[in-house]
Design an enzyme around this catalytic site. Sequence first.
Site, PDB file in Angstrom:
ATOM      1  N   ASP A  14      65.747  81.201  11.766  1.00  8.62           N
ATOM      2  CA  ASP A  14      65.556  81.127  10.313  1.00  8.62           C
ATOM      3  C   ASP A  14      65.260  79.698   9.869  1.00  8.62           C
ATOM      4  O   ASP A  14      64.513  79.475   8.912  1.00  8.62           O
ATOM      5  CB  ASP A  14      66.815  81.652   9.611  1.00  8.62           C
ATOM      6  CG  ASP A  14      66.521  82.243   8.233  1.00  8.62           C
ATOM      7  OD1 ASP A  14      65.346  82.265   7.816  1.00  8.62           O
ATOM      8  OD2 ASP A  14      67.468  82.706   7.585  1.00  8.62           O
ATOM      9  N   CYS A 238      62.174  77.168   2.115  1.00 10.40           N
ATOM     10  CA  CYS A 238      60.871  77.830   2.052  1.00 10.40           C
ATOM     11  C   CYS A 238      59.777  76.778   1.921  1.00 10.40           C
ATOM     12  O   CYS A 238      59.851  75.904   1.064  1.00 10.40           O
ATOM     13  CB  CYS A 238      60.844  78.769   0.851  1.00 10.40           C
ATOM     14  SG  CYS A 238      59.225  79.455   0.551  1.00 10.40           S
TER      15      CYS A 238
END
Lengths: 307, 307
Positions: A14, A238
Amino acid sequence: MGQAVEIVEVGPRDGLQGIGPFVPTATKIALVERLHAAGLARIEIGSFVSAAALPQLGDTPEVLRRCGGLPGLVAQVLVPTERRGREALAAGARFLAYVLSVSEPHNRSNVRRSPDESAEDYRRLAAALPAGTRMRLNLATAFDCPFAGRVDPAATLALLDRLVPVLPGAEVCLCDTTGRADPDGVATLSAAALARFPGTRFAFHAHDTYGLGTANVHAAFERGIRVFDASVAGLGGCPFAPGATGNVATEDLAWMFARRGVQTGIALERLVAVARDAAALPGATAGGRVRDALAAADRLCGAAPTV
Amino acid sequence: MGQAVEIVEVGPRDGLQGIGPFVPTATKIALVERLHAAGLARIEIGSFVSAAALPQLGDTPEVLRRCGGLPGLVAQVLVPTERRGREALAAGARFLAYVLSVSEPHNRSNVRRSPDESAEDYRRLAAALPAGTRMRLNLATAFDCPFAGRVDPAATLALLDRLVPVLPGAEVCLCDTTGRADPDGVATLSAAALARFPGTRFAFHAHDTYGLGTANVHAAFERGIRVFDASVAGLGGCPFAPGATGNVATEDLAWMFARRGVQTGIALERLVAVARDAAALPGATAGGRVRDALAAADRLCGAAPTV
Protein backbone atom coordinates in the site's frame (compact mmCIF):
# COMPACT_ATOMS: atom_id res chain seq x y z
CA MET A 1 0.32 -6.95 31.07
CA GLY A 2 -0.14 -9.82 28.70
CA GLN A 3 -2.00 -7.78 26.11
CA ALA A 4 -0.71 -8.06 22.57
CA VAL A 5 -1.62 -6.94 19.09
CA GLU A 6 -0.42 -7.96 15.66
CA ILE A 7 0.69 -5.14 13.41
CA VAL A 8 0.60 -6.06 9.74
CA GLU A 9 3.11 -4.07 7.74
CA VAL A 10 1.53 -3.03 4.43
CA GLY A 11 4.12 -0.49 3.34
CA PRO A 12 5.72 -2.62 0.62
CA ARG A 13 2.29 -2.86 -1.04
CA ASP A 14 0.00 0.00 0.00
CA GLY A 15 2.90 2.32 0.70
CA LEU A 16 4.91 1.76 -2.45
CA GLN A 17 2.07 1.46 -4.95
CA GLY A 18 1.45 5.19 -4.98
CA ILE A 19 5.07 6.09 -5.64
CA GLY A 20 5.75 7.17 -9.20
CA PRO A 21 9.43 6.40 -9.74
CA PHE A 22 9.94 2.63 -9.84
CA VAL A 23 11.45 1.38 -6.62
CA PRO A 24 14.13 -1.13 -7.63
CA THR A 25 13.30 -4.72 -6.76
CA ALA A 26 16.45 -5.00 -4.68
CA THR A 27 15.31 -2.00 -2.63
CA LYS A 28 11.93 -3.60 -2.06
CA ILE A 29 13.53 -6.85 -0.96
CA ALA A 30 15.88 -5.04 1.40
CA LEU A 31 12.92 -3.11 2.82
CA VAL A 32 11.01 -6.32 3.53
CA GLU A 33 14.09 -7.93 5.06
CA ARG A 34 14.74 -4.99 7.35
CA LEU A 35 11.09 -4.72 8.42
CA HIS A 36 11.13 -8.40 9.21
CA ALA A 37 14.32 -7.96 11.20
CA ALA A 38 12.63 -5.16 13.15
CA GLY A 39 9.98 -7.59 14.31
CA LEU A 40 7.22 -7.33 11.73
CA ALA A 41 6.09 -10.92 11.46
CA ARG A 42 3.51 -10.35 8.73
CA ILE A 43 4.22 -8.13 5.78
CA GLU A 44 2.07 -7.44 2.73
CA ILE A 45 4.90 -7.66 0.24
CA GLY A 46 2.97 -6.73 -2.90
CA SER A 47 -0.08 -7.43 -5.00
CA PHE A 48 -1.02 -9.48 -8.00
CA VAL A 49 -2.65 -6.96 -10.29
CA SER A 50 -2.20 -5.80 -13.84
CA ALA A 51 1.40 -4.72 -14.26
CA ALA A 52 0.17 -2.37 -16.97
CA ALA A 53 -2.15 -0.60 -14.50
CA LEU A 54 0.32 -0.67 -11.63
CA PRO A 55 3.90 -1.05 -12.87
CA GLN A 56 5.32 -0.27 -9.42
CA LEU A 57 4.21 -3.69 -8.16
CA GLY A 58 4.96 -5.65 -11.32
CA ASP A 59 7.84 -7.35 -9.55
CA THR A 60 5.74 -8.83 -6.75
CA PRO A 61 6.41 -12.42 -7.93
CA GLU A 62 10.12 -11.86 -7.56
CA VAL A 63 9.79 -10.12 -4.17
CA LEU A 64 7.65 -13.04 -3.03
CA ARG A 65 10.19 -15.55 -4.31
CA ARG A 66 13.04 -13.80 -2.54
CA CYS A 67 11.26 -12.94 0.72
CA GLY A 68 8.62 -15.63 1.09
CA GLY A 69 11.05 -17.91 2.86
CA LEU A 70 12.34 -15.52 5.51
CA PRO A 71 12.13 -17.46 8.77
CA GLY A 72 8.89 -16.79 10.57
CA LEU A 73 7.65 -14.26 8.02
CA VAL A 74 4.08 -14.41 6.80
CA ALA A 75 4.25 -12.86 3.35
CA GLN A 76 0.80 -11.58 2.49
CA VAL A 77 -0.16 -10.49 -1.03
CA LEU A 78 -3.16 -8.50 -2.17
CA VAL A 79 -5.39 -9.95 -4.89
CA PRO A 80 -8.45 -8.26 -6.40
CA THR A 81 -9.93 -11.23 -8.32
CA GLU A 82 -10.09 -15.01 -8.38
CA ARG A 83 -7.80 -15.06 -11.40
CA ARG A 84 -5.15 -12.96 -9.66
CA GLY A 85 -5.58 -15.08 -6.56
CA ARG A 86 -4.80 -18.21 -8.55
CA GLU A 87 -1.78 -16.48 -10.06
CA ALA A 88 -0.56 -15.61 -6.60
CA LEU A 89 -1.00 -19.17 -5.39
CA ALA A 90 0.85 -20.47 -8.43
CA ALA A 91 3.66 -18.03 -7.63
CA GLY A 92 3.94 -19.50 -4.15
CA ALA A 93 1.79 -17.16 -2.06
CA ARG A 94 0.41 -18.73 1.09
CA PHE A 95 -1.49 -15.76 2.51
CA LEU A 96 -3.88 -13.92 0.23
CA ALA A 97 -5.61 -10.65 1.01
CA TYR A 98 -8.66 -10.45 -1.19
CA VAL A 99 -10.04 -6.95 -1.55
CA LEU A 100 -13.53 -5.82 -2.37
CA SER A 101 -15.40 -2.66 -1.49
CA VAL A 102 -18.61 -2.24 0.41
CA SER A 103 -19.37 0.73 -1.79
CA GLU A 104 -20.35 -0.09 -5.36
CA PRO A 105 -18.74 2.92 -7.08
CA HIS A 106 -15.48 2.32 -5.28
CA ASN A 107 -15.49 -1.36 -6.18
CA ARG A 108 -16.13 -0.53 -9.82
CA SER A 109 -13.35 2.04 -9.82
CA ASN A 110 -10.95 -0.16 -7.93
CA VAL A 111 -11.44 -3.61 -9.40
CA ARG A 112 -13.70 -2.97 -12.41
CA ARG A 113 -16.69 -5.00 -11.33
CA SER A 114 -19.76 -4.88 -9.13
CA PRO A 115 -19.55 -5.90 -5.46
CA ASP A 116 -21.74 -8.91 -6.35
CA GLU A 117 -19.28 -10.05 -8.98
CA SER A 118 -16.43 -9.57 -6.52
CA ALA A 119 -18.33 -11.55 -3.90
CA GLU A 120 -18.83 -14.42 -6.35
CA ASP A 121 -15.16 -14.29 -7.24
CA TYR A 122 -14.30 -14.49 -3.56
CA ARG A 123 -16.51 -17.56 -3.21
CA ARG A 124 -14.71 -19.27 -6.10
CA LEU A 125 -11.28 -18.36 -4.81
CA ALA A 126 -12.17 -19.56 -1.31
CA ALA A 127 -13.36 -22.87 -2.73
CA ALA A 128 -10.12 -23.28 -4.63
CA LEU A 129 -7.84 -22.49 -1.70
CA PRO A 130 -5.31 -25.27 -1.14
CA ALA A 131 -4.65 -26.69 2.30
CA GLY A 132 -2.12 -24.71 4.26
CA THR A 133 -3.13 -21.46 2.60
CA ARG A 134 -4.72 -18.62 4.49
CA MET A 135 -6.96 -15.80 3.41
CA ARG A 136 -7.93 -12.40 4.61
CA LEU A 137 -10.92 -10.49 3.34
CA ASN A 138 -10.27 -6.74 3.04
CA LEU A 139 -13.51 -4.77 3.12
CA ALA A 140 -12.54 -1.48 1.51
CA THR A 141 -14.72 1.58 2.13
CA ALA A 142 -16.15 -0.11 5.22
CA PHE A 143 -16.78 3.35 6.71
CA ASP A 144 -16.60 5.92 3.95
CA CYS A 145 -16.26 6.04 0.18
CA PRO A 146 -14.45 8.69 -1.87
CA PHE A 147 -17.38 8.70 -4.31
CA ALA A 148 -20.42 8.04 -2.15
CA GLY A 149 -19.43 9.52 1.23
CA ARG A 150 -20.38 7.86 4.47
CA VAL A 151 -21.10 4.15 4.26
CA ASP A 152 -23.98 2.87 6.37
CA PRO A 153 -22.60 0.42 8.95
CA ALA A 154 -25.61 -1.76 8.14
CA ALA A 155 -24.29 -2.16 4.59
CA THR A 156 -20.90 -3.31 5.86
CA LEU A 157 -22.51 -5.73 8.30
CA ALA A 158 -24.82 -7.07 5.56
CA LEU A 159 -21.81 -7.79 3.37
CA LEU A 160 -20.16 -9.55 6.29
CA ASP A 161 -23.32 -11.64 6.70
CA ARG A 162 -22.85 -12.83 3.13
CA LEU A 163 -19.10 -13.31 3.10
CA VAL A 164 -17.98 -14.45 6.53
CA PRO A 165 -19.69 -17.86 6.16
CA VAL A 166 -17.96 -18.39 2.81
CA LEU A 167 -14.68 -19.06 4.57
CA PRO A 168 -15.14 -19.02 8.34
CA GLY A 169 -11.41 -19.16 9.00
CA ALA A 170 -10.63 -16.03 7.00
CA GLU A 171 -9.46 -12.93 8.79
CA VAL A 172 -11.65 -9.92 7.99
CA CYS A 173 -10.19 -6.44 7.79
CA LEU A 174 -12.37 -3.35 8.10
CA CYS A 175 -10.67 -0.72 5.97
CA ASP A 176 -10.96 3.03 6.40
CA THR A 177 -9.96 3.66 2.80
CA THR A 178 -10.40 7.42 2.88
CA GLY A 179 -9.24 8.13 6.42
CA ARG A 180 -12.56 9.85 7.05
CA ALA A 181 -13.79 7.42 9.67
CA ASP A 182 -13.98 8.82 13.19
CA PRO A 183 -13.18 7.04 16.44
CA ASP A 184 -16.81 6.72 17.44
CA GLY A 185 -17.77 5.19 14.09
CA VAL A 186 -14.82 2.81 14.25
CA ALA A 187 -15.72 1.78 17.79
CA THR A 188 -19.35 1.18 16.86
CA LEU A 189 -18.66 -0.92 13.77
CA SER A 190 -15.85 -2.84 15.44
CA ALA A 191 -18.04 -3.74 18.38
CA ALA A 192 -20.93 -4.73 16.12
CA ALA A 193 -18.75 -6.91 13.92
CA LEU A 194 -17.08 -8.66 16.85
CA ALA A 195 -20.42 -9.30 18.52
CA ARG A 196 -21.99 -10.66 15.35
CA PHE A 197 -19.09 -12.94 14.38
CA PRO A 198 -17.45 -14.03 17.61
CA GLY A 199 -15.43 -16.73 15.86
CA THR A 200 -13.87 -14.39 13.33
CA ARG A 201 -10.54 -12.62 13.66
CA PHE A 202 -11.02 -8.98 12.70
CA ALA A 203 -8.43 -6.46 11.63
CA PHE A 204 -8.56 -2.70 11.09
CA HIS A 205 -6.80 -0.76 8.35
CA ALA A 206 -6.39 2.92 9.18
CA HIS A 207 -5.40 5.85 7.03
CA ASP A 208 -4.10 8.96 8.73
CA THR A 209 -5.19 11.33 5.98
CA TYR A 210 -7.28 13.45 8.36
CA GLY A 211 -5.10 12.95 11.42
CA LEU A 212 -7.26 10.26 12.99
CA GLY A 213 -5.12 7.20 12.29
CA THR A 214 -3.98 6.50 15.83
CA ALA A 215 -7.29 7.67 17.33
CA ASN A 216 -9.20 5.21 15.17
CA VAL A 217 -6.79 2.37 15.88
CA HIS A 218 -7.11 3.01 19.57
CA ALA A 219 -10.90 3.04 19.34
CA ALA A 220 -10.85 -0.33 17.54
CA PHE A 221 -8.42 -1.74 20.07
CA GLU A 222 -10.64 -0.65 22.94
CA ARG A 223 -13.48 -2.61 21.39
CA GLY A 224 -11.42 -5.75 21.01
CA ILE A 225 -9.74 -5.68 17.62
CA ARG A 226 -6.20 -7.02 17.85
CA VAL A 227 -4.82 -6.86 14.27
CA PHE A 228 -3.86 -3.54 12.71
CA ASP A 229 -2.47 -2.63 9.32
CA ALA A 230 0.14 0.10 9.14
CA SER A 231 2.73 1.36 6.74
CA VAL A 232 6.35 2.13 7.56
CA ALA A 233 6.90 5.90 7.55
CA GLY A 234 3.19 6.36 6.84
CA LEU A 235 3.83 5.77 3.16
CA GLY A 236 0.73 5.49 1.04
CA GLY A 237 -0.27 9.01 0.12
CA CYS A 238 -2.26 9.31 -3.05
CA PRO A 239 -0.13 10.62 -5.91
CA PHE A 240 -3.07 12.74 -7.06
CA ALA A 241 -3.45 14.38 -3.66
CA PRO A 242 -0.22 16.21 -2.82
CA GLY A 243 0.38 16.48 0.87
CA ALA A 244 -2.40 14.08 1.79
CA THR A 245 -0.69 11.33 3.71
CA GLY A 246 -1.62 7.70 3.63
CA ASN A 247 -1.67 4.79 5.99
CA VAL A 248 -1.09 5.28 9.66
CA ALA A 249 2.65 4.95 10.29
CA THR A 250 3.84 1.63 11.68
CA GLU A 251 6.26 3.36 14.02
CA ASP A 252 3.47 5.56 15.42
CA LEU A 253 1.38 2.48 16.25
CA ALA A 254 4.41 0.70 17.67
CA TRP A 255 5.06 3.73 19.88
CA MET A 256 1.45 4.06 21.01
CA PHE A 257 1.12 0.43 21.98
CA ALA A 258 4.53 0.37 23.65
CA ARG A 259 3.58 3.40 25.75
CA ARG A 260 0.49 1.70 26.99
CA GLY A 261 2.18 -1.63 27.61
CA VAL A 262 0.69 -3.63 24.76
CA GLN A 263 3.11 -6.05 23.10
CA THR A 264 3.74 -5.77 19.35
CA GLY A 265 6.98 -7.71 18.98
CA ILE A 266 8.48 -4.69 17.24
CA ALA A 267 11.94 -3.31 18.03
CA LEU A 268 11.09 0.38 17.79
CA GLU A 269 14.57 1.74 17.21
CA ARG A 270 15.25 -0.68 14.39
CA LEU A 271 11.89 0.11 12.84
CA VAL A 272 12.52 3.85 13.04
CA ALA A 273 15.82 3.42 11.22
CA VAL A 274 14.00 1.61 8.41
CA ALA A 275 11.28 4.26 8.41
CA ARG A 276 13.81 7.05 7.95
CA ASP A 277 15.15 5.37 4.84
CA ALA A 278 11.67 4.58 3.56
CA ALA A 279 10.61 8.21 4.00
CA ALA A 280 13.57 9.22 1.84
CA LEU A 281 12.60 7.04 -1.13
CA PRO A 282 12.35 9.19 -4.26
CA GLY A 283 8.71 10.10 -4.84
CA ALA A 284 7.54 9.05 -1.39
CA THR A 285 5.04 11.03 0.69
CA ALA A 286 5.81 10.21 4.29
CA GLY A 287 3.55 10.59 7.30
CA GLY A 288 3.81 9.79 10.97
CA ARG A 289 5.34 11.74 13.83
CA VAL A 290 7.46 9.36 15.84
CA ARG A 291 10.51 9.45 13.57
CA ASP A 292 11.02 13.17 14.04
CA ALA A 293 9.92 13.17 17.66
CA LEU A 294 12.46 10.54 18.66
CA ALA A 295 15.19 12.35 16.76
CA ALA A 296 14.40 15.47 18.73
CA ALA A 297 13.72 13.85 22.08
CA ASP A 298 17.11 14.55 23.53
CA ARG A 299 17.07 18.21 22.63
CA LEU A 300 14.95 19.92 25.21
CA CYS A 301 12.86 22.97 24.76
CA GLY A 302 14.15 26.27 26.04
CA ALA A 303 13.12 28.69 28.70
CA ALA A 304 9.73 29.74 27.36
CA PRO A 305 6.92 28.67 29.65
CA THR A 306 5.46 25.53 28.15
CA VAL A 307 2.37 23.61 29.07
CA MET B 1 -27.01 14.55 19.52
CA GLY B 2 -26.66 17.59 21.64
CA GLN B 3 -23.09 16.85 22.65
CA ALA B 4 -20.72 19.79 22.59
CA VAL B 5 -17.15 20.59 23.47
CA GLU B 6 -15.25 23.83 23.88
CA ILE B 7 -12.05 24.12 21.92
CA VAL B 8 -9.66 26.69 23.34
CA GLU B 9 -7.39 28.13 20.69
CA VAL B 10 -3.87 28.49 22.09
CA GLY B 11 -2.03 29.14 18.83
CA PRO B 12 -1.42 32.85 19.41
CA ARG B 13 0.40 31.93 22.63
CA ASP B 14 1.69 28.35 22.59
CA GLY B 15 1.93 28.28 18.80
CA LEU B 16 3.71 31.57 18.26
CA GLN B 17 6.04 31.52 21.25
CA GLY B 18 8.36 29.00 19.61
CA ILE B 19 8.71 30.96 16.40
CA GLY B 20 12.04 32.74 16.03
CA PRO B 21 11.31 35.65 13.70
CA PHE B 22 9.09 38.19 15.45
CA VAL B 23 5.52 37.97 14.23
CA PRO B 24 4.34 41.55 13.80
CA THR B 25 1.73 42.67 16.29
CA ALA B 26 -0.70 43.48 13.48
CA THR B 27 -0.35 39.89 12.21
CA LYS B 28 -1.07 38.55 15.67
CA ILE B 29 -4.13 40.73 16.01
CA ALA B 30 -5.40 39.70 12.58
CA LEU B 31 -4.83 36.06 13.51
CA VAL B 32 -6.89 36.42 16.68
CA GLU B 33 -9.64 38.27 14.81
CA ARG B 34 -9.86 35.65 12.10
CA LEU B 35 -9.84 32.77 14.59
CA HIS B 36 -12.62 34.48 16.48
CA ALA B 37 -14.54 34.94 13.25
CA ALA B 38 -14.12 31.21 12.55
CA GLY B 39 -15.96 30.42 15.76
CA LEU B 40 -13.24 30.15 18.38
CA ALA B 41 -14.88 31.72 21.38
CA ARG B 42 -11.91 31.44 23.73
CA ILE B 43 -8.41 32.25 22.56
CA GLU B 44 -5.19 32.33 24.55
CA ILE B 45 -3.89 35.52 23.01
CA GLY B 46 -0.50 35.65 24.72
CA SER B 47 1.33 35.47 28.00
CA PHE B 48 2.69 37.82 30.60
CA VAL B 49 6.27 36.71 30.97
CA SER B 50 9.67 38.31 30.76
CA ALA B 51 9.93 40.03 27.40
CA ALA B 52 13.67 39.47 27.64
CA ALA B 53 13.19 35.72 27.92
CA LEU B 54 10.42 35.53 25.35
CA PRO B 55 10.49 38.54 23.02
CA GLN B 56 7.97 36.95 20.66
CA LEU B 57 5.19 37.59 23.19
CA GLY B 58 6.39 40.94 24.44
CA ASP B 59 3.44 42.61 22.73
CA THR B 60 0.78 40.67 24.60
CA PRO B 61 -0.52 43.82 26.38
CA GLU B 62 -1.20 45.44 23.03
CA VAL B 63 -2.80 42.31 21.56
CA LEU B 64 -4.98 42.11 24.64
CA ARG B 65 -5.93 45.75 24.34
CA ARG B 66 -6.86 45.39 20.70
CA CYS B 67 -8.58 42.00 20.87
CA GLY B 68 -9.94 41.82 24.39
CA GLY B 69 -13.13 43.55 23.37
CA LEU B 70 -14.07 41.40 20.38
CA PRO B 71 -17.73 40.56 20.93
CA GLY B 72 -18.16 37.26 22.71
CA LEU B 73 -14.44 36.53 22.83
CA VAL B 74 -12.87 35.23 26.00
CA ALA B 75 -9.26 36.41 25.79
CA GLN B 76 -7.18 34.13 27.98
CA VAL B 77 -3.58 34.94 28.93
CA LEU B 78 -0.94 32.69 30.41
CA VAL B 79 0.79 33.77 33.63
CA PRO B 80 3.56 31.88 35.43
CA THR B 81 3.62 33.83 38.73
CA GLU B 82 1.49 35.96 41.00
CA ARG B 83 3.41 39.04 39.90
CA ARG B 84 2.75 38.39 36.22
CA GLY B 85 -0.84 37.61 37.06
CA ARG B 86 -1.24 41.02 38.69
CA GLU B 87 0.39 42.61 35.65
CA ALA B 88 -2.08 40.84 33.40
CA LEU B 89 -5.02 41.97 35.51
CA ALA B 90 -3.73 45.53 35.47
CA ALA B 91 -3.50 45.30 31.70
CA GLY B 92 -7.15 44.34 31.50
CA ALA B 93 -7.02 40.56 31.39
CA ARG B 94 -10.17 38.87 32.66
CA PHE B 95 -9.20 35.22 32.15
CA LEU B 96 -5.87 34.05 33.51
CA ALA B 97 -4.26 30.71 32.85
CA TYR B 98 -1.81 30.07 35.66
CA VAL B 99 0.77 27.43 34.83
CA LEU B 100 2.75 25.21 37.12
CA SER B 101 4.26 21.79 36.62
CA VAL B 102 3.63 18.59 38.49
CA SER B 103 7.24 17.68 37.89
CA GLU B 104 9.77 19.63 39.92
CA PRO B 105 12.59 19.78 37.34
CA HIS B 106 10.17 21.01 34.69
CA ASN B 107 8.74 23.65 37.00
CA ARG B 108 12.21 24.86 37.85
CA SER B 109 13.18 24.98 34.19
CA ASN B 110 9.93 26.58 33.12
CA VAL B 111 9.18 29.14 35.81
CA ARG B 112 12.36 29.15 37.89
CA ARG B 113 10.93 28.00 41.19
CA SER B 114 9.83 24.89 43.04
CA PRO B 115 6.32 23.53 42.63
CA ASP B 116 5.67 24.50 46.27
CA GLU B 117 6.61 28.09 45.56
CA SER B 118 4.41 28.06 42.51
CA ALA B 119 1.55 26.62 44.55
CA GLU B 120 1.93 29.40 47.13
CA ASP B 121 1.99 31.96 44.33
CA TYR B 122 -1.19 30.46 42.95
CA ARG B 123 -2.84 30.79 46.35
CA ARG B 124 -1.89 34.45 46.56
CA LEU B 125 -3.05 35.20 43.04
CA ALA B 126 -6.33 33.37 43.63
CA ALA B 127 -6.90 35.40 46.76
CA ALA B 128 -6.28 38.62 44.86
CA LEU B 129 -8.57 37.81 41.95
CA PRO B 130 -11.12 40.59 41.42
CA ALA B 131 -14.78 39.83 40.91
CA GLY B 132 -15.66 39.07 37.34
CA THR B 133 -12.28 37.54 36.66
CA ARG B 134 -11.80 33.87 35.89
CA MET B 135 -8.89 31.55 36.31
CA ARG B 136 -7.66 28.34 34.86
CA LEU B 137 -4.97 26.21 36.43
CA ASN B 138 -2.69 24.56 33.86
CA LEU B 139 -0.97 21.50 35.27
CA ALA B 140 2.03 21.05 32.98
CA THR B 141 3.74 17.64 32.84
CA ALA B 142 0.59 16.05 34.23
CA PHE B 143 1.54 12.83 32.42
CA ASP B 144 5.18 13.01 31.43
CA CYS B 145 8.16 15.28 31.95
CA PRO B 146 10.98 15.93 29.49
CA PHE B 147 13.47 15.62 32.35
CA ALA B 148 11.96 13.00 34.63
CA GLY B 149 9.96 10.81 32.26
CA ARG B 150 6.62 9.38 33.20
CA VAL B 151 4.76 11.23 35.93
CA ASP B 152 2.90 9.11 38.45
CA PRO B 153 -0.83 9.87 38.18
CA ALA B 154 -0.87 9.84 41.98
CA ALA B 155 1.45 12.87 41.96
CA THR B 156 -0.88 14.78 39.67
CA LEU B 157 -3.89 13.86 41.77
CA ALA B 158 -2.07 14.86 44.96
CA LEU B 159 -1.33 18.29 43.50
CA LEU B 160 -4.99 18.60 42.53
CA ASP B 161 -5.92 17.74 46.12
CA ARG B 162 -3.88 20.73 47.24
CA LEU B 163 -4.86 23.22 44.56
CA VAL B 164 -8.44 22.58 43.54
CA PRO B 165 -9.80 23.77 46.92
CA VAL B 166 -7.80 26.99 46.61
CA LEU B 167 -10.21 28.28 43.99
CA PRO B 168 -13.08 25.86 43.48
CA GLY B 169 -14.38 27.73 40.45
CA ALA B 170 -11.15 27.50 38.51
CA GLU B 171 -10.97 25.37 35.43
CA VAL B 172 -8.18 22.80 35.63
CA CYS B 173 -6.27 21.73 32.55
CA LEU B 174 -4.29 18.49 32.44
CA CYS B 175 -1.41 19.18 30.08
CA ASP B 176 0.48 16.58 28.08
CA THR B 177 3.49 18.83 27.74
CA THR B 178 5.71 16.34 25.93
CA GLY B 179 3.10 14.60 23.80
CA ARG B 180 4.24 11.32 25.32
CA ALA B 181 0.98 10.52 27.07
CA ASP B 182 -0.93 7.59 25.61
CA PRO B 183 -4.70 7.25 25.28
CA ASP B 184 -4.97 4.75 28.09
CA GLY B 185 -3.03 6.99 30.48
CA VAL B 186 -5.11 9.99 29.47
CA ALA B 187 -8.33 8.06 29.96
CA THR B 188 -7.26 6.83 33.37
CA LEU B 189 -6.17 10.20 34.75
CA SER B 190 -9.15 12.01 33.23
CA ALA B 191 -11.57 9.58 34.80
CA ALA B 192 -9.81 9.76 38.16
CA ALA B 193 -9.76 13.56 38.19
CA LEU B 194 -13.41 13.88 37.20
CA ALA B 195 -14.46 11.35 39.82
CA ARG B 196 -12.44 13.05 42.55
CA PHE B 197 -13.55 16.59 41.77
CA PRO B 198 -17.06 16.33 40.36
CA GLY B 199 -17.65 20.07 40.70
CA THR B 200 -14.56 21.08 38.72
CA ARG B 201 -14.45 21.79 35.01
CA PHE B 202 -11.47 19.95 33.54
CA ALA B 203 -9.66 20.59 30.28
CA PHE B 204 -7.02 18.63 28.38
CA HIS B 205 -4.06 20.09 26.52
CA ALA B 206 -2.65 17.73 23.90
CA HIS B 207 0.56 17.81 21.94
CA ASP B 208 0.79 15.80 18.75
CA THR B 209 4.55 15.34 18.88
CA TYR B 210 4.30 11.55 18.80
CA GLY B 211 1.17 11.36 16.66
CA LEU B 212 -1.23 10.78 19.54
CA GLY B 213 -2.87 14.19 19.75
CA THR B 214 -6.29 13.26 18.45
CA ALA B 215 -6.17 9.81 20.05
CA ASN B 216 -5.51 11.35 23.45
CA VAL B 217 -8.18 14.01 23.02
CA HIS B 218 -10.68 11.35 22.06
CA ALA B 219 -9.75 9.26 25.08
CA ALA B 220 -10.28 12.26 27.36
CA PHE B 221 -13.58 13.06 25.67
CA GLU B 222 -14.79 9.50 26.17
CA ARG B 223 -14.15 9.86 29.89
CA GLY B 224 -16.07 13.10 30.12
CA ILE B 225 -13.68 15.98 29.52
CA ARG B 226 -15.31 18.68 27.43
CA VAL B 227 -12.67 21.42 27.06
CA PHE B 228 -9.67 20.93 24.78
CA ASP B 229 -6.75 23.15 23.91
CA ALA B 230 -5.52 23.17 20.34
CA SER B 231 -3.37 25.33 18.12
CA VAL B 232 -4.27 26.50 14.64
CA ALA B 233 -2.17 24.65 12.05
CA GLY B 234 -0.65 22.64 14.88
CA LEU B 235 1.80 25.45 15.56
CA GLY B 236 3.92 24.99 18.63
CA GLY B 237 6.87 22.88 17.64
CA CYS B 238 9.93 23.35 19.76
CA PRO B 239 12.54 25.47 18.00
CA PHE B 240 15.25 23.17 19.35
CA ALA B 241 13.59 20.07 17.92
CA PRO B 242 13.37 20.42 14.16
CA GLY B 243 10.48 18.50 12.68
CA ALA B 244 8.88 17.74 16.03
CA THR B 245 5.45 19.25 15.84
CA GLY B 246 3.60 20.87 18.66
CA ASN B 247 0.04 21.21 19.82
CA VAL B 248 -2.68 19.16 18.26
CA ALA B 249 -4.09 21.17 15.35
CA THR B 250 -7.35 22.99 15.98
CA GLU B 251 -8.64 22.07 12.54
CA ASP B 252 -7.94 18.37 13.19
CA LEU B 253 -9.98 18.48 16.40
CA ALA B 254 -12.73 20.46 14.69
CA TRP B 255 -12.83 17.82 11.94
CA MET B 256 -12.83 14.89 14.36
CA PHE B 257 -15.65 16.25 16.47
CA ALA B 258 -17.67 17.31 13.43
CA ARG B 259 -17.39 13.81 11.97
CA ARG B 260 -18.75 12.30 15.10
CA GLY B 261 -21.51 14.84 15.53
CA VAL B 262 -20.14 16.79 18.49
CA GLN B 263 -20.69 20.55 18.31
CA THR B 264 -17.70 22.87 18.51
CA GLY B 265 -19.15 26.09 17.13
CA ILE B 266 -16.28 26.21 14.63
CA ALA B 267 -16.78 26.97 10.94
CA LEU B 268 -14.27 24.47 9.57
CA GLU B 269 -13.70 26.04 6.17
CA ARG B 270 -13.01 29.44 7.65
CA LEU B 271 -10.68 27.90 10.21
CA VAL B 272 -8.78 25.98 7.54
CA ALA B 273 -8.23 29.18 5.59
CA VAL B 274 -6.71 30.77 8.70
CA ALA B 275 -4.66 27.65 9.33
CA ARG B 276 -3.15 27.76 5.84
CA ASP B 277 -1.93 31.28 6.45
CA ALA B 278 -0.70 30.46 9.94
CA ALA B 279 1.27 27.47 8.61
CA ALA B 280 2.99 29.83 6.19
CA LEU B 281 4.26 32.22 8.87
CA PRO B 282 8.03 32.61 8.56
CA GLY B 283 9.72 30.30 11.05
CA ALA B 284 6.60 28.26 11.79
CA THR B 285 6.60 24.48 12.17
CA ALA B 286 3.12 23.35 11.22
CA GLY B 287 1.39 20.11 12.08
CA GLY B 288 -2.02 18.65 11.50
CA ARG B 289 -3.45 16.77 8.55
CA VAL B 290 -6.82 18.25 7.77
CA ARG B 291 -5.55 21.25 5.81
CA ASP B 292 -3.86 19.12 3.19
CA ALA B 293 -6.51 16.42 3.25
CA LEU B 294 -9.31 18.85 2.50
CA ALA B 295 -7.28 20.48 -0.25
CA ALA B 296 -6.87 17.08 -1.85
CA ALA B 297 -10.33 15.71 -1.14
CA ASP B 298 -11.74 16.43 -4.56
CA ARG B 299 -8.89 14.80 -6.38
CA LEU B 300 -9.54 11.11 -6.28
CA CYS B 301 -7.01 8.38 -6.29
CA GLY B 302 -6.33 6.52 -9.49
CA ALA B 303 -6.84 2.99 -10.67
CA ALA B 304 -4.54 1.19 -8.25
CA PRO B 305 -6.42 -1.12 -5.92
CA THR B 306 -6.79 0.66 -2.64
CA VAL B 307 -8.03 -0.56 0.66
